[in-house]
Enzyme design. Structure first.
Site, PDB file in Angstrom:
ATOM      1  N   HIS A  25       1.009   6.213   1.910  1.00  0.00           N
ATOM      2  CA  HIS A  25       1.744   7.172   2.756  1.00  0.00           C
ATOM      3  C   HIS A  25       2.951   7.794   2.073  1.00  0.00           C
ATOM      4  O   HIS A  25       3.529   8.743   2.598  1.00  0.00           O
ATOM      5  CB  HIS A  25       2.048   6.543   4.115  1.00  0.00           C
ATOM      6  CG  HIS A  25       0.754   6.282   4.830  1.00  0.00           C
ATOM      7  ND1 HIS A  25      -0.157   7.295   5.076  1.00  0.00           N
ATOM      8  CD2 HIS A  25       0.180   5.143   5.275  1.00  0.00           C
ATOM      9  CE1 HIS A  25      -1.229   6.781   5.660  1.00  0.00           C
ATOM     10  NE2 HIS A  25      -1.048   5.477   5.786  1.00  0.00           N
ATOM     11  N   THR A  47      -7.975   3.699   8.680  1.00  0.00           N
ATOM     12  CA  THR A  47      -9.216   2.911   8.655  1.00  0.00           C
ATOM     13  C   THR A  47      -9.320   2.176   9.992  1.00  0.00           C
ATOM     14  O   THR A  47      -8.656   1.174  10.212  1.00  0.00           O
ATOM     15  CB  THR A  47      -9.194   1.933   7.459  1.00  0.00           C
ATOM     16  OG1 THR A  47      -8.774   2.663   6.316  1.00  0.00           O
ATOM     17  CG2 THR A  47     -10.555   1.340   7.207  1.00  0.00           C
ATOM     18  N   ARG A  55      -6.814  12.930   1.055  1.00  0.00           N
ATOM     19  CA  ARG A  55      -5.717  13.373   1.931  1.00  0.00           C
ATOM     20  C   ARG A  55      -4.366  12.801   1.523  1.00  0.00           C
ATOM     21  O   ARG A  55      -3.342  13.352   1.857  1.00  0.00           O
ATOM     22  CB  ARG A  55      -6.008  13.027   3.397  1.00  0.00           C
ATOM     23  CG  ARG A  55      -5.992  11.555   3.688  1.00  0.00           C
ATOM     24  CD  ARG A  55      -6.111  11.274   5.166  1.00  0.00           C
ATOM     25  NE  ARG A  55      -7.446  11.554   5.667  1.00  0.00           N
ATOM     26  CZ  ARG A  55      -7.935  10.987   6.761  1.00  0.00           C
ATOM     27  NH1 ARG A  55      -7.201  10.147   7.467  1.00  0.00           N
ATOM     28  NH2 ARG A  55      -9.153  11.253   7.179  1.00  0.00           N
ATOM     29  N   GLU A 111      -8.744   0.629  -3.035  1.00  0.00           N
ATOM     30  CA  GLU A 111      -9.544   0.702  -1.795  1.00  0.00           C
ATOM     31  C   GLU A 111     -10.499   1.872  -1.901  1.00  0.00           C
ATOM     32  O   GLU A 111     -10.086   2.989  -2.256  1.00  0.00           O
ATOM     33  CB  GLU A 111      -8.629   0.924  -0.599  1.00  0.00           C
ATOM     34  CG  GLU A 111      -7.996  -0.327  -0.094  1.00  0.00           C
ATOM     35  CD  GLU A 111      -7.228  -0.046   1.191  1.00  0.00           C
ATOM     36  OE1 GLU A 111      -7.509   0.933   1.891  1.00  0.00           O
ATOM     37  OE2 GLU A 111      -6.309  -0.801   1.457  1.00  0.00           O
ATOM     38  N   ARG A 162      -9.243   8.302  -0.862  1.00  0.00           N
ATOM     39  CA  ARG A 162     -10.211   8.717   0.154  1.00  0.00           C
ATOM     40  C   ARG A 162     -11.057   9.867  -0.358  1.00  0.00           C
ATOM     41  O   ARG A 162     -10.623  10.648  -1.213  1.00  0.00           O
ATOM     42  CB  ARG A 162      -9.486   9.142   1.438  1.00  0.00           C
ATOM     43  CG  ARG A 162      -8.778   7.993   2.148  1.00  0.00           C
ATOM     44  CD  ARG A 162      -8.226   8.458   3.488  1.00  0.00           C
ATOM     45  NE  ARG A 162      -9.258   8.609   4.472  1.00  0.00           N
ATOM     46  CZ  ARG A 162      -9.470   7.759   5.481  1.00  0.00           C
ATOM     47  NH1 ARG A 162      -8.693   6.710   5.654  1.00  0.00           N
ATOM     48  NH2 ARG A 162     -10.461   7.978   6.320  1.00  0.00           N
ATOM     49  N   HIS A 206      -3.497  -4.487   7.850  1.00  0.00           N
ATOM     50  CA  HIS A 206      -3.566  -3.310   8.718  1.00  0.00           C
ATOM     51  C   HIS A 206      -2.629  -3.463   9.906  1.00  0.00           C
ATOM     52  O   HIS A 206      -2.766  -4.392  10.696  1.00  0.00           O
ATOM     53  CB  HIS A 206      -4.972  -2.987   9.234  1.00  0.00           C
ATOM     54  CG  HIS A 206      -5.126  -1.508   9.484  1.00  0.00           C
ATOM     55  ND1 HIS A 206      -4.667  -0.905  10.613  1.00  0.00           N
ATOM     56  CD2 HIS A 206      -5.626  -0.518   8.703  1.00  0.00           C
ATOM     57  CE1 HIS A 206      -4.893   0.401  10.528  1.00  0.00           C
ATOM     58  NE2 HIS A 206      -5.479   0.660   9.375  1.00  0.00           N
ATOM     59  N   ASN A 216       0.856  -1.185   0.000  1.00  0.00           N
ATOM     60  CA  ASN A 216       0.000   0.000   0.000  1.00  0.00           C
ATOM     61  C   ASN A 216       0.899   1.245   0.000  1.00  0.00           C
ATOM     62  O   ASN A 216       1.721   1.410   0.903  1.00  0.00           O
ATOM     63  CB  ASN A 216      -0.880  -0.057   1.262  1.00  0.00           C
ATOM     64  CG  ASN A 216      -1.813   1.135   1.371  1.00  0.00           C
ATOM     65  OD1 ASN A 216      -1.412   2.259   1.128  1.00  0.00           O
ATOM     66  ND2 ASN A 216      -3.041   0.889   1.768  1.00  0.00           N
ATOM     67  N   GLU A 235     -11.132  -9.191   3.477  1.00  0.00           N
ATOM     68  CA  GLU A 235      -9.823  -8.871   4.050  1.00  0.00           C
ATOM     69  C   GLU A 235     -10.044  -8.664   5.546  1.00  0.00           C
ATOM     70  O   GLU A 235     -10.841  -7.816   5.956  1.00  0.00           O
ATOM     71  CB  GLU A 235      -9.234  -7.608   3.412  1.00  0.00           C
ATOM     72  CG  GLU A 235      -7.882  -7.268   4.044  1.00  0.00           C
ATOM     73  CD  GLU A 235      -7.080  -6.210   3.285  1.00  0.00           C
ATOM     74  OE1 GLU A 235      -7.220  -6.128   2.045  1.00  0.00           O
ATOM     75  OE2 GLU A 235      -6.323  -5.492   3.947  1.00  0.00           O
ATOM     76  N   HIS A 251      -5.640   3.693  -1.622  1.00  0.00           N
ATOM     77  CA  HIS A 251      -6.954   4.093  -1.107  1.00  0.00           C
ATOM     78  C   HIS A 251      -7.222   5.537  -1.522  1.00  0.00           C
ATOM     79  O   HIS A 251      -6.549   6.454  -1.050  1.00  0.00           O
ATOM     80  CB  HIS A 251      -6.928   3.964   0.431  1.00  0.00           C
ATOM     81  CG  HIS A 251      -8.224   4.274   1.103  1.00  0.00           C
ATOM     82  ND1 HIS A 251      -8.384   4.180   2.460  1.00  0.00           N
ATOM     83  CD2 HIS A 251      -9.427   4.669   0.618  1.00  0.00           C
ATOM     84  CE1 HIS A 251      -9.614   4.499   2.788  1.00  0.00           C
ATOM     85  NE2 HIS A 251     -10.273   4.811   1.686  1.00  0.00           N
TER      86      HIS A 251
HETATM   87  N1  PXP Z   1      -5.807  -3.109   4.204  1.00  0.00           N
HETATM   88  C1  PXP Z   1      -6.731  -2.139   4.188  1.00  0.00           C
HETATM   89  C2  PXP Z   1      -8.103  -2.487   3.739  1.00  0.00           C
HETATM   90  C3  PXP Z   1      -6.389  -0.815   4.549  1.00  0.00           C
HETATM   91  O1  PXP Z   1      -7.339   0.138   4.520  1.00  0.00           O
HETATM   92  C4  PXP Z   1      -5.061  -0.522   4.877  1.00  0.00           C
HETATM   93  C5  PXP Z   1      -4.593   0.862   5.155  1.00  0.00           C
HETATM   94  O2  PXP Z   1      -5.439   1.627   5.759  1.00  0.00           O
HETATM   95  C6  PXP Z   1      -4.137  -1.571   4.897  1.00  0.00           C
HETATM   96  C7  PXP Z   1      -4.543  -2.864   4.556  1.00  0.00           C
HETATM   97  C8  PXP Z   1      -2.710  -1.349   5.243  1.00  0.00           C
HETATM   98  O3  PXP Z   1      -2.596  -0.953   6.567  1.00  0.00           O
HETATM   99  P1  PXP Z   1      -1.218  -0.377   7.073  1.00  0.00           P
HETATM  100  O4  PXP Z   1      -0.983   0.900   6.333  1.00  0.00           O
HETATM  101  O5  PXP Z   1      -1.432  -0.178   8.548  1.00  0.00           O
HETATM  102  O6  PXP Z   1      -0.179  -1.412   6.780  1.00  0.00           O
END
Ligand code: PXP
Length: 251
Positions: free
Chosen positions: A13, A104, A52, A73, A48, A193, A10, A154, A46
């Site tokens: 960030h 999330t 952001r 996402e 949003r 997550h 992901n 998930e 994602h």
């Molecule tokens: N899976 C989903 C559905 C998410 O929304 C996120 C990020 O918000 C992640 C995985 C990845 O989470 P993280 O950034 O904490 O690794």
């Protein structure tokens, strides 16, 4: 049976850092291309509602510049549905979204939100997009995913990753039980997550999980050792945990 465990990276960030300056650097799409070269099996982003981090243009570029599947996402809104249908990513993961949250913060309420979600799951599926629902590891949520016709769930691993060590086994057990329940229901099971070098192994060892999505830790760790190194180490930890459990099962 040994199943391959995919790693979805992901890149949200990277965009968070870029947006802190309002300029083009660092580019999340460049990070996605590097993640792919470093062993990511897919890229997750994602978009949003408040934009952001990831922007609409990032999604346009991800669709044309990466060769691994994009997991888009999205919140269950008409705006996001229109964007998903326009791009037709490989997968769409429906997540809950609150403007005031930092991330999330919990799974989707597939039970309470059943009627609202039905339209979005149906339209995405009709377009050939593989739909997953980001839910807490609770049997009732998995049952609701089945009744909504979603092929994938998930499991939210945030609590497992964030609780005090004394509570971690119990939280991991919830994920293990939910992943087994997903298997009996015929759902493809992903998890994500909050996962890090310390927490990824036990989740990777759950044999019915086929994909992990990891973002924040990898991007943070990239500051210290680079993104490629963070991804390769994560991949190695996942493979080691999966090999150990497969060995145990066949022994
Ligand atoms: N899976 C989903 C559905 C998410 O929304 C996120 C990020 O918000 C992640 C995985 C990845 O989470 P993280 O950034 O904490 O690794």
């Amino acid at each position: 049976m040994k199943r391959f465990l995919r790693l979805g990276v992901n890149i949200d960030h990277v965009a968070t850092v870029r947006n802190a300056r309002g300029i083009r650097h660092p580019d999340p799409v460049r990070a996605a291309v590097l993640a792919e070269k470093s062993g990511a099996d897919g890229i997750t982003a994602h978009l949003r509602e408040d934009r952001r981090h990831i922007a609409d243009d990032d999604i346009d570029r991800l669709m044309s510049e990466i060769s691994v599947p994009l997991n888009f996402e999205m919140a269950a809104t008409d705006e996001m549905l229109e964007i998903a249908l326009r791009h037709k990513p490989h997968a769409a993961c429906i997540v809950p979204e609150k403007r005031e949250e930092l991330t999330t913060e919990g799974g989707l309420d597939a039970v309470g939100g059943h009627n609202h979600l039905q339209h979005y799951v149906g339209e995405l599926s009709k377009a050939g997009i593989r739909v997953s629902l980001f839910i807490d590891p609770e049997p009732a949520q998995l049952d609701a995913a089945v009744s909504l016709g979603a092929p994938v769930v998930e499991l939210h691993t945030g609590r497992y990753c964030e609780v005090e060590p004394a509570e971690q086994d119990a939280e991991l057990e919830r994920v293990i039980v939910a992943a087994a329940h997903a298997e009996t229901l015929g759902l493809e099971c992903h998890a994500g997550h909050g996962l890090s070098f310390d927490t990824v192994g036990p989740v990777a060892a759950i044999p019915t999980i086929v994909e992990l999505n990891i973002g924040h830790f990898l991007i943070g760790e990239a500051i210290f050792g680079g993104l490629e190194s963070a991804i390769k180490r994560t991949r190695a930890l996942m493979d080691k945990a999966r090999a150990e459990v497969s060995g145990e099962r066949s022994a």
